[in-house]
Design an enzyme around this catalytic site. Structure first.
Site, PDB file in Angstrom:
ATOM      1  CG  HIS A  86       7.674  -5.718  -4.531  1.00 54.46           C
ATOM      2  ND1 HIS A  86       6.757  -5.347  -5.486  1.00 54.46           N
ATOM      3  CD2 HIS A  86       7.449  -4.917  -3.467  1.00 54.46           C
ATOM      4  CE1 HIS A  86       6.008  -4.371  -5.030  1.00 54.46           C
ATOM      5  NE2 HIS A  86       6.400  -4.088  -3.792  1.00 54.46           N
ATOM      6  CG  ASP A 165      -3.331  -5.011  -2.152  1.00 57.28           C
ATOM      7  OD1 ASP A 165      -3.149  -4.554  -1.014  1.00 57.28           O
ATOM      8  OD2 ASP A 165      -2.701  -4.623  -3.141  1.00 57.28           O
ATOM      9  NE  ARG A 172      -2.735   0.220   3.564  1.00 60.03           N
ATOM     10  CZ  ARG A 172      -1.683  -0.360   2.978  1.00 60.03           C
ATOM     11  NH1 ARG A 172      -1.879  -1.271   2.039  1.00 60.03           N
ATOM     12  NH2 ARG A 172      -0.466  -0.060   3.342  1.00 60.03           N
ATOM     13  CB  SER A 187      -0.537  -4.361   0.627  1.00 56.78           C
ATOM     14  OG  SER A 187      -0.530  -3.786  -0.645  1.00 56.78           O
ATOM     15  CE  LYS A 191       0.217  -5.522  -4.250  1.00 60.36           C
ATOM     16  NZ  LYS A 191       0.094  -4.082  -4.113  1.00 60.36           N
TER      17      LYS A 191
END
Ligand code: URA
Length: 428
Positions: A86, A165, A172, A187, A191
Protein backbone atom coordinates in the site's frame (compact mmCIF):
# COMPACT_ATOMS: atom_id res chain seq x y z
CA UNK A 1 -33.03 1.81 22.91
CA UNK A 2 -31.12 4.53 24.75
CA UNK A 3 -27.67 5.33 23.38
CA UNK A 4 -24.71 4.47 25.63
CA UNK A 5 -23.01 7.87 25.25
CA UNK A 6 -23.71 11.37 24.08
CA UNK A 7 -21.65 12.61 21.11
CA UNK A 8 -21.19 16.01 22.78
CA UNK A 9 -19.48 14.35 25.78
CA UNK A 10 -17.19 12.33 23.53
CA UNK A 11 -16.19 15.46 21.57
CA UNK A 12 -15.61 17.38 24.83
CA UNK A 13 -13.35 14.60 26.16
CA UNK A 14 -10.98 14.95 23.20
CA UNK A 15 -11.37 18.74 23.00
CA UNK A 16 -10.15 18.87 26.63
CA UNK A 17 -7.13 16.68 25.76
CA UNK A 18 -8.40 13.60 27.65
CA UNK A 19 -8.11 9.99 26.45
CA UNK A 20 -11.11 8.42 24.74
CA UNK A 21 -12.06 5.12 26.37
CA UNK A 22 -12.49 1.91 24.38
CA UNK A 23 -16.25 2.09 24.95
CA UNK A 24 -16.45 5.69 23.80
CA UNK A 25 -14.54 4.88 20.60
CA UNK A 26 -16.58 1.75 19.84
CA UNK A 27 -19.78 3.66 20.37
CA UNK A 28 -18.93 6.80 18.39
CA UNK A 29 -17.73 4.86 15.30
CA UNK A 30 -20.73 2.53 15.40
CA UNK A 31 -23.21 5.37 16.04
CA UNK A 32 -21.71 7.43 13.21
CA UNK A 33 -21.99 4.44 10.82
CA UNK A 34 -25.65 4.05 11.89
CA UNK A 35 -26.30 7.77 11.34
CA UNK A 36 -27.02 8.50 15.03
CA UNK A 37 -23.94 10.72 15.34
CA UNK A 38 -24.12 13.51 12.75
CA UNK A 39 -21.51 14.63 10.22
CA UNK A 40 -21.02 17.91 12.10
CA UNK A 41 -20.30 15.99 15.31
CA UNK A 42 -17.84 13.58 13.69
CA UNK A 43 -16.19 16.57 11.95
CA UNK A 44 -15.74 18.27 15.34
CA UNK A 45 -14.33 15.08 16.85
CA UNK A 46 -11.91 14.62 13.93
CA UNK A 47 -10.70 18.19 14.40
CA UNK A 48 -10.22 17.60 18.15
CA UNK A 49 -8.19 14.46 17.30
CA UNK A 50 -6.25 16.43 14.68
CA UNK A 51 -5.33 19.07 17.26
CA UNK A 52 -4.85 16.90 20.38
CA UNK A 53 -3.80 13.52 18.98
CA UNK A 54 -4.47 9.98 20.20
CA UNK A 55 -2.22 7.62 22.13
CA UNK A 56 -1.30 4.15 20.92
CA UNK A 57 -4.21 2.40 22.67
CA UNK A 58 -6.72 4.88 21.30
CA UNK A 59 -5.36 4.42 17.76
CA UNK A 60 -5.56 0.61 18.09
CA UNK A 61 -9.15 0.87 19.29
CA UNK A 62 -10.16 3.42 16.63
CA UNK A 63 -8.73 1.09 13.96
CA UNK A 64 -10.49 -1.97 15.41
CA UNK A 65 -13.81 -0.13 15.62
CA UNK A 66 -13.55 0.77 11.92
CA UNK A 67 -12.73 -2.86 11.03
CA UNK A 68 -15.75 -3.97 13.09
CA UNK A 69 -18.01 -1.56 11.18
CA UNK A 70 -18.01 -3.92 8.18
CA UNK A 71 -17.05 -7.30 6.80
CA UNK A 72 -13.62 -8.90 6.85
CA UNK A 73 -12.15 -11.02 4.09
CA UNK A 74 -9.88 -14.02 4.22
CA UNK A 75 -7.38 -15.34 1.73
CA UNK A 76 -6.69 -18.39 3.90
CA UNK A 77 -8.33 -20.72 1.34
CA UNK A 78 -5.85 -19.79 -1.41
CA UNK A 79 -3.04 -22.16 -2.36
CA UNK A 80 -0.65 -19.17 -2.55
CA UNK A 81 0.65 -16.96 0.29
CA UNK A 82 -0.57 -13.33 0.03
CA UNK A 83 1.64 -10.25 0.01
CA UNK A 84 0.15 -6.81 -0.46
CA UNK A 85 1.57 -3.31 -0.93
CA UNK A 86 0.00 0.00 0.00
CA UNK A 87 1.31 3.42 -0.94
CA UNK A 88 0.28 6.56 0.92
CA UNK A 89 0.01 8.22 -2.51
CA UNK A 90 2.19 10.37 -4.70
CA UNK A 91 2.68 11.99 -8.09
CA UNK A 92 3.47 9.58 -10.92
CA UNK A 93 3.19 6.67 -8.48
CA UNK A 94 2.41 3.84 -10.88
CA UNK A 95 4.45 1.23 -8.98
CA UNK A 96 1.51 -1.11 -8.28
CA UNK A 97 1.17 -1.76 -12.02
CA UNK A 98 4.53 -3.46 -12.67
CA UNK A 99 4.91 -4.64 -9.04
CA UNK A 100 1.79 -6.83 -8.71
CA UNK A 101 2.54 -9.04 -11.76
CA UNK A 102 6.25 -9.13 -10.93
CA UNK A 103 5.61 -10.53 -7.43
CA UNK A 104 2.86 -12.88 -8.68
CA UNK A 105 5.28 -14.33 -11.24
CA UNK A 106 7.12 -15.89 -8.24
CA UNK A 107 3.99 -17.77 -7.08
CA UNK A 108 2.82 -15.28 -4.44
CA UNK A 109 -0.78 -13.93 -4.50
CA UNK A 110 -1.03 -10.13 -4.70
CA UNK A 111 -4.47 -8.69 -3.86
CA UNK A 112 -4.52 -4.98 -4.64
CA UNK A 113 -7.86 -3.57 -3.55
CA UNK A 114 -7.46 -0.04 -4.83
CA UNK A 115 -9.27 3.26 -5.03
CA UNK A 116 -9.81 6.07 -7.46
CA UNK A 117 -7.81 9.27 -7.20
CA UNK A 118 -8.96 12.37 -5.39
CA UNK A 119 -6.95 15.59 -5.54
CA UNK A 120 -3.47 15.71 -7.06
CA UNK A 121 -2.49 12.05 -6.48
CA UNK A 122 -3.68 9.64 -9.15
CA UNK A 123 -5.73 6.52 -8.51
CA UNK A 124 -4.57 3.11 -9.70
CA UNK A 125 -8.07 2.20 -10.93
CA UNK A 126 -8.28 5.42 -13.00
CA UNK A 127 -5.00 4.47 -14.66
CA UNK A 128 -6.09 0.91 -15.47
CA UNK A 129 -9.46 2.10 -16.77
CA UNK A 130 -7.62 3.73 -19.67
CA UNK A 131 -6.97 0.20 -21.03
CA UNK A 132 -9.81 -0.65 -23.46
CA UNK A 133 -12.31 -3.08 -21.90
CA UNK A 134 -10.72 -3.30 -18.44
CA UNK A 135 -13.22 -3.54 -15.54
CA UNK A 136 -12.45 -2.51 -11.94
CA UNK A 137 -15.54 -4.08 -10.37
CA UNK A 138 -15.42 -7.87 -9.96
CA UNK A 139 -17.08 -10.31 -7.56
CA UNK A 140 -15.20 -11.79 -4.59
CA UNK A 141 -15.42 -15.24 -6.23
CA UNK A 142 -13.79 -13.98 -9.42
CA UNK A 143 -11.14 -12.19 -7.38
CA UNK A 144 -10.20 -15.46 -5.66
CA UNK A 145 -10.02 -17.27 -9.03
CA UNK A 146 -7.68 -14.62 -10.45
CA UNK A 147 -5.55 -14.76 -7.29
CA UNK A 148 -4.97 -18.46 -8.00
CA UNK A 149 -4.11 -17.76 -11.63
CA UNK A 150 -2.38 -15.54 -12.74
CA UNK A 151 -1.93 -14.64 -9.04
CA UNK A 152 -2.50 -10.89 -8.92
CA UNK A 153 -5.58 -8.76 -9.05
CA UNK A 154 -6.07 -5.00 -8.98
CA UNK A 155 -9.73 -4.17 -8.40
CA UNK A 156 -12.12 -1.84 -6.58
CA UNK A 157 -12.39 -2.46 -2.84
CA UNK A 158 -15.93 -3.61 -2.01
CA UNK A 159 -18.22 -1.21 -0.13
CA UNK A 160 -18.40 -3.66 2.79
CA UNK A 161 -14.77 -3.22 3.95
CA UNK A 162 -14.48 -0.70 6.82
CA UNK A 163 -17.55 1.37 5.81
CA UNK A 164 -16.95 3.69 8.79
CA UNK A 165 -13.64 4.69 7.24
CA UNK A 166 -15.27 5.50 3.89
CA UNK A 167 -17.70 7.89 5.63
CA UNK A 168 -15.07 9.43 7.88
CA UNK A 169 -12.51 9.80 5.08
CA UNK A 170 -15.01 11.68 2.88
CA UNK A 171 -15.69 14.01 5.83
CA UNK A 172 -11.98 14.54 6.57
CA UNK A 173 -11.44 15.43 2.94
CA UNK A 174 -13.80 18.42 3.18
CA UNK A 175 -12.87 19.53 6.72
CA UNK A 176 -9.06 19.74 6.39
CA UNK A 177 -8.42 16.83 8.74
CA UNK A 178 -6.71 14.40 6.35
CA UNK A 179 -3.05 14.98 7.21
CA UNK A 180 -3.17 13.68 10.78
CA UNK A 181 -1.03 10.67 11.73
CA UNK A 182 -3.55 8.80 13.98
CA UNK A 183 -6.34 9.31 11.42
CA UNK A 184 -4.26 8.32 8.36
CA UNK A 185 -2.75 5.28 10.12
CA UNK A 186 -6.11 3.98 11.35
CA UNK A 187 -7.78 4.68 7.99
CA UNK A 188 -5.22 2.77 5.93
CA UNK A 189 -4.68 -0.07 8.38
CA UNK A 190 -8.39 -0.70 9.08
CA UNK A 191 -8.84 -1.46 5.36
CA UNK A 192 -5.69 -3.56 5.08
CA UNK A 193 -6.41 -5.61 8.21
CA UNK A 194 -10.07 -6.11 7.16
CA UNK A 195 -8.82 -7.29 3.75
CA UNK A 196 -6.91 -10.07 5.47
CA UNK A 197 -3.54 -10.16 3.68
CA UNK A 198 -0.87 -12.19 5.50
CA UNK A 199 1.98 -9.82 4.57
CA UNK A 200 1.96 -6.09 3.90
CA UNK A 201 4.60 -3.67 2.67
CA UNK A 202 3.83 0.02 3.15
CA UNK A 203 5.32 2.61 0.82
CA UNK A 204 5.23 5.78 2.93
CA UNK A 205 5.90 8.78 0.72
CA UNK A 206 7.89 11.79 1.96
CA UNK A 207 8.11 15.21 0.29
CA UNK A 208 6.09 17.96 -1.34
CA UNK A 209 3.90 15.57 -3.35
CA UNK A 210 3.00 13.47 -0.27
CA UNK A 211 0.84 13.90 2.85
CA UNK A 212 3.99 13.82 4.95
CA UNK A 213 6.27 16.68 3.96
CA UNK A 214 9.13 15.83 6.32
CA UNK A 215 10.91 12.60 7.12
CA UNK A 216 10.33 12.62 10.90
CA UNK A 217 6.56 12.81 10.41
CA UNK A 218 6.73 10.07 7.76
CA UNK A 219 8.77 7.90 10.13
CA UNK A 220 6.17 8.35 12.86
CA UNK A 221 3.35 7.47 10.45
CA UNK A 222 5.25 4.38 9.27
CA UNK A 223 6.01 3.28 12.85
CA UNK A 224 2.34 3.70 13.85
CA UNK A 225 1.11 1.65 10.86
CA UNK A 226 3.73 -1.09 11.26
CA UNK A 227 2.77 -1.46 14.95
CA UNK A 228 -0.96 -1.57 14.12
CA UNK A 229 -0.39 -4.28 11.51
CA UNK A 230 1.96 -6.34 13.64
CA UNK A 231 -0.40 -6.22 16.65
CA UNK A 232 -3.27 -7.40 14.43
CA UNK A 233 -1.25 -10.38 13.16
CA UNK A 234 -0.41 -8.91 9.73
CA UNK A 235 3.30 -9.16 9.00
CA UNK A 236 4.06 -5.48 8.17
CA UNK A 237 7.12 -3.47 7.09
CA UNK A 238 7.40 0.05 5.67
CA UNK A 239 9.78 1.76 3.25
CA UNK A 240 10.03 5.56 3.41
CA UNK A 241 10.45 6.78 -0.17
CA UNK A 242 11.11 10.15 -1.77
CA UNK A 243 8.19 12.10 -3.22
CA UNK A 244 9.81 15.51 -3.61
CA UNK A 245 9.99 14.95 -7.39
CA UNK A 246 7.50 12.93 -9.48
CA UNK A 247 8.22 9.22 -9.91
CA UNK A 248 9.33 8.38 -13.42
CA UNK A 249 8.78 10.43 -16.56
CA UNK A 250 4.98 10.41 -16.85
CA UNK A 251 2.05 11.65 -14.75
CA UNK A 252 -1.51 10.85 -15.89
CA UNK A 253 -3.60 7.77 -16.54
CA UNK A 254 -2.81 6.26 -19.98
CA UNK A 255 0.64 7.90 -19.91
CA UNK A 256 1.49 6.01 -16.70
CA UNK A 257 0.20 2.73 -18.13
CA UNK A 258 2.54 3.20 -21.10
CA UNK A 259 5.51 3.76 -18.76
CA UNK A 260 4.58 0.75 -16.60
CA UNK A 261 4.52 -1.46 -19.68
CA UNK A 262 8.02 -0.17 -20.52
CA UNK A 263 9.16 -1.32 -17.05
CA UNK A 264 7.50 -4.71 -17.60
CA UNK A 265 9.38 -4.95 -20.90
CA UNK A 266 12.69 -4.59 -19.04
CA UNK A 267 13.16 -0.82 -19.63
CA UNK A 268 11.59 2.30 -18.08
CA UNK A 269 12.93 5.06 -15.83
CA UNK A 270 15.56 4.08 -13.25
CA UNK A 271 13.67 5.39 -10.19
CA UNK A 272 10.51 3.44 -11.11
CA UNK A 273 12.56 0.28 -11.66
CA UNK A 274 14.51 0.79 -8.41
CA UNK A 275 11.38 1.21 -6.30
CA UNK A 276 9.55 -1.67 -8.01
CA UNK A 277 12.49 -3.99 -7.31
CA UNK A 278 12.89 -2.82 -3.69
CA UNK A 279 9.19 -3.36 -2.90
CA UNK A 280 9.10 -6.69 -4.75
CA UNK A 281 12.08 -7.87 -2.74
CA UNK A 282 10.31 -6.98 0.55
CA UNK A 283 7.02 -8.60 -0.49
CA UNK A 284 8.70 -11.81 -1.60
CA UNK A 285 10.97 -12.11 1.47
CA UNK A 286 7.92 -11.74 3.74
CA UNK A 287 6.11 -14.44 1.77
CA UNK A 288 9.06 -16.80 2.25
CA UNK A 289 10.50 -16.48 -1.28
CA UNK A 290 14.14 -15.70 -0.51
CA UNK A 291 16.79 -14.25 -2.83
CA UNK A 292 14.41 -14.05 -5.82
CA UNK A 293 16.03 -12.62 -8.97
CA UNK A 294 13.34 -9.98 -9.49
CA UNK A 295 15.39 -8.05 -12.03
CA UNK A 296 15.57 -11.14 -14.27
CA UNK A 297 11.77 -11.56 -14.14
CA UNK A 298 11.37 -8.04 -15.55
CA UNK A 299 13.99 -8.59 -18.23
CA UNK A 300 12.95 -12.07 -19.44
CA UNK A 301 9.21 -11.39 -19.88
CA UNK A 302 7.83 -13.42 -16.94
CA UNK A 303 6.34 -10.33 -15.27
CA UNK A 304 4.97 -9.11 -18.64
CA UNK A 305 3.22 -12.44 -19.27
CA UNK A 306 1.55 -12.23 -15.85
CA UNK A 307 0.53 -8.59 -16.52
CA UNK A 308 -1.17 -9.54 -19.79
CA UNK A 309 -3.04 -12.40 -18.13
CA UNK A 310 -4.11 -10.10 -15.28
CA UNK A 311 -5.44 -7.46 -17.70
CA UNK A 312 -7.29 -10.06 -19.80
CA UNK A 313 -8.80 -11.64 -16.66
CA UNK A 314 -10.64 -8.35 -16.08
CA UNK A 315 -11.82 -7.89 -19.67
CA UNK A 316 -8.98 -5.65 -20.85
CA UNK A 317 -6.94 -5.90 -24.04
CA UNK A 318 -3.28 -5.48 -23.05
CA UNK A 319 -2.24 -5.07 -26.70
CA UNK A 320 -4.82 -2.42 -27.66
CA UNK A 321 -3.67 1.13 -28.41
CA UNK A 322 -4.03 3.43 -25.38
CA UNK A 323 -6.13 6.59 -25.61
CA UNK A 324 -4.35 9.86 -26.33
CA UNK A 325 -5.43 13.43 -25.58
CA UNK A 326 -6.66 15.77 -28.31
CA UNK A 327 -4.23 18.60 -27.59
CA UNK A 328 -0.61 18.94 -26.52
CA UNK A 329 1.53 21.87 -25.38
CA UNK A 330 5.31 21.77 -25.14
CA UNK A 331 7.21 23.61 -22.38
CA UNK A 332 10.84 24.43 -23.24
CA UNK A 333 13.85 25.61 -21.20
CA UNK A 334 14.09 29.40 -20.96
CA UNK A 335 17.87 29.35 -20.54
CA UNK A 336 20.92 27.09 -20.48
CA UNK A 337 21.75 25.47 -17.12
CA UNK A 338 20.87 22.61 -14.80
CA UNK A 339 17.34 21.62 -13.84
CA UNK A 340 17.56 22.42 -10.11
CA UNK A 341 13.91 22.04 -9.13
CA UNK A 342 10.97 19.91 -10.26
CA UNK A 343 8.44 20.05 -7.48
CA UNK A 344 6.20 16.96 -7.24
CA UNK A 345 3.19 18.90 -5.97
CA UNK A 346 3.44 21.50 -8.77
CA UNK A 347 3.57 18.75 -11.43
CA UNK A 348 0.79 16.75 -9.73
CA UNK A 349 -1.57 19.73 -9.53
CA UNK A 350 -0.79 20.68 -13.15
CA UNK A 351 -1.64 17.14 -14.33
CA UNK A 352 -4.83 17.20 -12.28
CA UNK A 353 -5.82 20.54 -13.84
CA UNK A 354 -5.23 19.07 -17.30
CA UNK A 355 -8.00 16.56 -16.50
CA UNK A 356 -6.05 13.52 -15.25
CA UNK A 357 -7.63 13.77 -11.76
CA UNK A 358 -10.95 14.75 -10.27
CA UNK A 359 -12.02 17.52 -7.89
CA UNK A 360 -15.19 15.75 -6.76
CA UNK A 361 -15.81 12.03 -6.36
CA UNK A 362 -18.37 11.91 -9.16
CA UNK A 363 -16.21 13.75 -11.76
CA UNK A 364 -14.92 11.77 -14.77
CA UNK A 365 -11.19 11.72 -15.56
CA UNK A 366 -9.58 12.08 -18.98
CA UNK A 367 -7.67 8.92 -19.91
CA UNK A 368 -5.15 10.75 -22.12
CA UNK A 369 -4.52 13.81 -19.94
CA UNK A 370 -1.29 14.39 -18.04
CA UNK A 371 2.35 15.35 -18.37
CA UNK A 372 5.38 13.79 -20.02
CA UNK A 373 8.66 14.82 -18.40
CA UNK A 374 11.53 15.00 -20.90
CA UNK A 375 14.38 16.16 -18.62
CA UNK A 376 15.13 14.88 -15.12
CA UNK A 377 16.17 16.80 -12.01
CA UNK A 378 19.86 17.73 -12.19
CA UNK A 379 20.05 17.28 -15.97
CA UNK A 380 21.96 19.82 -18.05
CA UNK A 381 19.54 21.58 -20.42
CA UNK A 382 19.96 24.05 -23.28
CA UNK A 383 17.73 27.04 -24.01
CA UNK A 384 14.77 25.91 -26.14
CA UNK A 385 15.14 22.22 -25.16
CA UNK A 386 11.88 20.35 -24.53
CA UNK A 387 11.20 19.93 -20.78
CA UNK A 388 7.55 18.81 -20.65
CA UNK A 389 4.67 17.92 -22.94
CA UNK A 390 1.24 18.68 -21.48
CA UNK A 391 -1.72 16.60 -22.71
CA UNK A 392 -5.45 17.37 -22.44
CA UNK A 393 -8.76 17.12 -24.31
CA UNK A 394 -9.66 20.75 -23.39
CA UNK A 395 -7.27 23.38 -24.72
CA UNK A 396 -8.46 25.95 -22.19
CA UNK A 397 -6.95 23.87 -19.37
CA UNK A 398 -3.33 24.65 -20.37
CA UNK A 399 -3.23 28.09 -18.75
CA UNK A 400 -4.22 26.91 -15.23
CA UNK A 401 -1.93 23.90 -15.51
CA UNK A 402 1.02 26.14 -16.41
CA UNK A 403 0.22 28.41 -13.44
CA UNK A 404 0.92 25.40 -11.23
CA UNK A 405 3.81 23.91 -13.19
CA UNK A 406 5.98 26.99 -13.88
CA UNK A 407 6.70 28.06 -10.25
CA UNK A 408 7.73 24.47 -9.43
CA UNK A 409 10.50 24.40 -12.06
CA UNK A 410 13.89 26.14 -11.81
CA UNK A 411 17.04 26.19 -13.96
CA UNK A 412 20.29 27.24 -12.22
CA UNK A 413 24.00 27.47 -12.91
CA UNK A 414 25.08 24.75 -10.47
CA UNK A 415 24.09 21.08 -10.66
CA UNK A 416 21.98 20.23 -7.56
CA UNK A 417 22.93 17.43 -5.16
CA UNK A 418 20.76 14.46 -6.05
CA UNK A 419 19.39 11.79 -3.69
CA UNK A 420 21.38 8.58 -3.88
CA UNK A 421 18.28 6.36 -3.73
CA UNK A 422 14.52 6.74 -3.89
CA UNK A 423 14.31 4.58 -0.72
CA UNK A 424 15.12 6.76 2.31
CA UNK A 425 14.57 4.39 5.22
CA UNK A 426 13.02 1.08 6.27
CA UNK A 427 10.84 0.50 9.36
CA UNK A 428 10.03 -2.99 10.61
N1 URA B 1 -5.32 6.97 2.36
C1 URA B 1 -6.30 6.47 3.12
O1 URA B 1 -6.87 5.44 2.80
N2 URA B 1 -6.62 7.11 4.25
C2 URA B 1 -6.01 8.25 4.64
O2 URA B 1 -6.34 8.78 5.67
C3 URA B 1 -5.00 8.76 3.82
C4 URA B 1 -4.65 8.10 2.69
Amino acid sequence: MAEKFDAVDVIRTKRDKQRLSKDQIDWVIDAYTRGVVGDEQMAALNMAIFLNGMDREEIVQWTQAMIDSGETMSFAGLSRVTSDKHSTGGVGDKITLPLAPLVASFGVAVPQLSGRGLGHTGGTLDKLESIPGWQAEISNERMMEILEDPGCVICAAGAGLAPADKKIYALRDITSTVDCIPLIASSIMSKKIAEGTANLVLDVKVGSGAFMKDIDMARELARTMVDLGTDAGTNTVALLTDMSVPLGRTVGNALEIRESVEVLAGGGPLDVVELTLALAHEMLEMAGVHDADVDAALKDGRAMDTWKKMIRAQGGDPDAALPTAKHTHVVTAERDGYLTEMDALAVGVASWRLGAGRARKQDPVQAGAGIEIHAGLGEKVAKGQKLFTLHTDDEDRFERALESLNPGIAIGDEAPTLRSSVVLDRIS
